[in-house]
Design an enzyme around this catalytic site. Structure first.
Site, PDB file in Angstrom:
ATOM      1  N   LYS A  82       0.819  -1.213   0.000  1.00  0.00           N
ATOM      2  CA  LYS A  82       0.000   0.000   0.000  1.00  0.00           C
ATOM      3  C   LYS A  82       0.854   1.265   0.000  1.00  0.00           C
ATOM      4  CE  LYS A  82      -3.767  -1.908   2.871  1.00  0.00           C
ATOM      5  NZ  LYS A  82      -4.912  -2.004   1.965  1.00  0.00           N
ATOM      6  N   GLY A 154     -10.598  -2.834   8.979  1.00  0.00           N
ATOM      7  CA  GLY A 154     -10.196  -3.013  10.368  1.00  0.00           C
ATOM      8  C   GLY A 154     -11.339  -3.089  11.350  1.00  0.00           C
ATOM      9  N   ARG A 166     -23.237  -3.001  -3.330  1.00  0.00           N
ATOM     10  CA  ARG A 166     -24.600  -2.782  -3.862  1.00  0.00           C
ATOM     11  C   ARG A 166     -24.688  -1.466  -4.609  1.00  0.00           C
ATOM     12  NH1 ARG A 166     -28.534  -6.296  -3.045  1.00  0.00           N
ATOM     13  NH2 ARG A 166     -28.458  -7.684  -1.251  1.00  0.00           N
ATOM     14  N   GLY A 215     -13.796  -5.257   6.031  1.00  0.00           N
ATOM     15  CA  GLY A 215     -14.712  -5.780   7.044  1.00  0.00           C
ATOM     16  C   GLY A 215     -15.078  -7.241   6.876  1.00  0.00           C
ATOM     17  N   GLY A 236      -8.428  -8.447   5.344  1.00  0.00           N
ATOM     18  CA  GLY A 236      -7.362  -7.714   6.022  1.00  0.00           C
ATOM     19  C   GLY A 236      -7.138  -8.267   7.401  1.00  0.00           C
ATOM     20  N   SER A 237      -7.699  -7.578   8.396  1.00  0.00           N
ATOM     21  CA  SER A 237      -7.480  -7.964   9.788  1.00  0.00           C
ATOM     22  C   SER A 237      -8.185  -9.273  10.133  1.00  0.00           C
ATOM     23  CB  SER A 237      -8.009  -6.845  10.687  1.00  0.00           C
ATOM     24  OG  SER A 237      -7.644  -5.586  10.163  1.00  0.00           O
TER      25      SER A 237
END
Lengths: 295, 192
Positions: A82, A154, A166, A215, A236-237
């Protein structure tokens, strides 16, 4: 004919090879190996996962190139990294060390509050986040060869990724029913380049690969994003902040392949241990949300 | 004719779109039973480690080997790696083709490239000898081929990028990313 490198076809093409796959955030070479062994199609090399960036605060910058190089040495799959929004020198550095994809990411602290990077100038491809069709097409206009939803990184709360998926997919469906004479006014209203609006209408999808991100924490979350019509997922997390990263990672990989088979989804969802704790986005103060970064 | 495309991961949708342009029926293959009633199979581009792992996890290795003993299979990039017998590292392989492959043979993504190739075998498709525009993405090369394997295409420096063993086909590059259906038509000609 000469050999041509860095063309839009090869930039976009690598993202096409990642479709139906899972890209995982990793902070060490050991994590990267676990991700590869679990079936990740690529890893995102970082110093801190978004949940920690969120918790620790401060300025979040490009990771140390030394760490990224060690992760590149550890695995045979593509390695992404990133840079900050608008920080084209961080991008130049990442290109110089040979990363396979750059994520110009709102998860890091923006370096420019008006302009994103001119991504056409680079041989390395870029992925960028979006919340709606206009934002997606502005990024493609700047040269992004892959798009992802922003979601709310996160948090482990999938609601924002669903909202953004959507929004983009719904706007494309409406665009397909729009007569051609309305496209210019529509392009103006969403702040998107006219040619890309036209191309999106003709294709019935974004002109580049479109992943879900922000998420996703469970196999069910990943399959939900695939059933909504996304091409693949970033986690990610959600993996390395969970109780059993190797098992959860492998389960999410299987869930993305068999996203439409509830019996297999049930099987892979069993006994995964603790998921990441998570933050409910609806109770989060506006200033703590990062999806609003990007212009 | 019905052609399956292995849909564990990768650009299987691009292959399906090419096959439909050529007017054949298609099917996505994710489980062993999906191989029933197929006349041929394409293994797409993607990540070979991911495709191999999922093939092991869902019991596809032996069914795919048995399928390849009787039917045509074409692997593009990751698919070519998966068809090979040796890549000099530990990862699941079908070992159907007597070829050895080096992964990521040209370097990293910034070294991915496009080039025109001479592919003599494609002349049979439309009777014209014109170059084939090939897209290479973090591509492998075919280092060695055994007896009974024909070389279909090489780079100007002689490195092998397409090979055929009976009804089995391996290409380092991605015909599914172009608008040129000749390679897909060539694969179908092995079945007809």
């Amino acid at each position: 004919m000469e050999t041509q490198t860095g063309t839009f076809a090869v930039k976009k093409g690598l993202a096409q090879m990642l479709k139906g796959g899972v890209i995982m955030d990793v902070v060490t070479p050991e994590h990267a190996k676990i991700a590869e062994d679990a079936g990740a199609v690529a890893v995102m090399a970082l110093e801190r996962v978004p949940a920690d960036i969120r918790a620790q605060g401060g300025v979040a910058r490009m990771s140390d190139p030394e760490l990224i190089l060690k992760i590149m040495d550890a695995v045979s799959i593509p390695v992404m990294a990133k840079c900050r929004i608008g920080h084209f020198v961080e991008a130049q550095i990442l290109e110089a060390i040979g990363v396979d994809y750059i994520d110009e990411s709102e998860v890091l602290t923006p370096a420019d509050e008006e302009h994103h990077i001119d991504k056409h100038k680079f041989k390395v491809p870029f992925v960028c986040g979006c919340r709606n069709l206009g934002e997606a097409l502005r990024r493609i206009g700047e040269g992004a060869a892959m798009i992802r939803t922003k979601g709310e990184a996160g948090t482990g709360d999938v609601v924002e990724a669903v909202r953004h998926a959507r929004a983009v997919l719904g706007e494309i469906r409406r665009l397909q029913n729009m007569p051609d004479e309305e496209l210019m006014a529509y392009a103006k209203s969403i702040g998107a380049p006219y040619e890309l609006v036209k191309e999106t209408k003709e294709l019935g999808r974004l002109p580049v690969v479109n992943f879900a991100a922000g998420g996703i924490a469970t196999p069910a979350d990943a399959a939900l994003m695939m059933q909504l019509g996304m091409d693949g997922v970033f986690v990610g997390s959600g993996i390395f902040k969970s109780g059993n990263p190797a098992k959860r990672a492998a389960a999410i990989v299987k869930a993305v392949t068999h996203y439409d088979d509830p019996a297999i989804l049930a099987e892979v969802s069993r006994n995964l241990g603790e998921p990441m704790v998570g933050i409910n986005v609806s109770t989060m103060p506006e200033v703590e949300r990062i999806a609003g970064r990007g212009w | 004719m019905k052609i399956g495309v292995l849909a564990l991961q990768g650009d299987f949708a691009e292959h399906i779109a090419m096959l439909r342009r050529l007017g054949v029926q298609t099917a996505e293959v994710r489980l062993p039973e999906h191989l029933d009633d197929l006349d041929g199979l394409i293994i797409p581009g993607g990540e070979s480690t991911t495709i191999g792992k999922l093939a092991v996890d869902f019991g596809l290795i032996e069914p795919l080997r048995a399928f390849g003993e009787r039917h045509a299979i074409w692997g593009t990039c990751a698919g070519a790696i998966f068809l090979s017998k040796d890549v000099r590292r530990e990862q699941p392989l079908l070992g159907l083709m007597d070829i050895t492959v080096q992964r990521n043979a040209f370097g990293r993504q910034v070294d991915s490239f496009e080039i025109d190739l001479e592919v003599a075998a494609l002349k049979a498709i439309d009777g014209k000898a014109r170059p084939y525009h090939a897209v290479f993405i973090r591509a492998p090369i075919i280092e060695t081929v055994g007896d009974g394997v024909d070389v279909l295409a090489t780079l100007p420096d002689g490195r092998i990028v397409a090979a055929q063993q009976g009804k089995l086909l391996a290409t380092s590059f991605h015909p599914e990313l172009t608008n040129d259906t000749r390679f897909h038509a060539y694969f179908l000609s092995l079945i007809r």
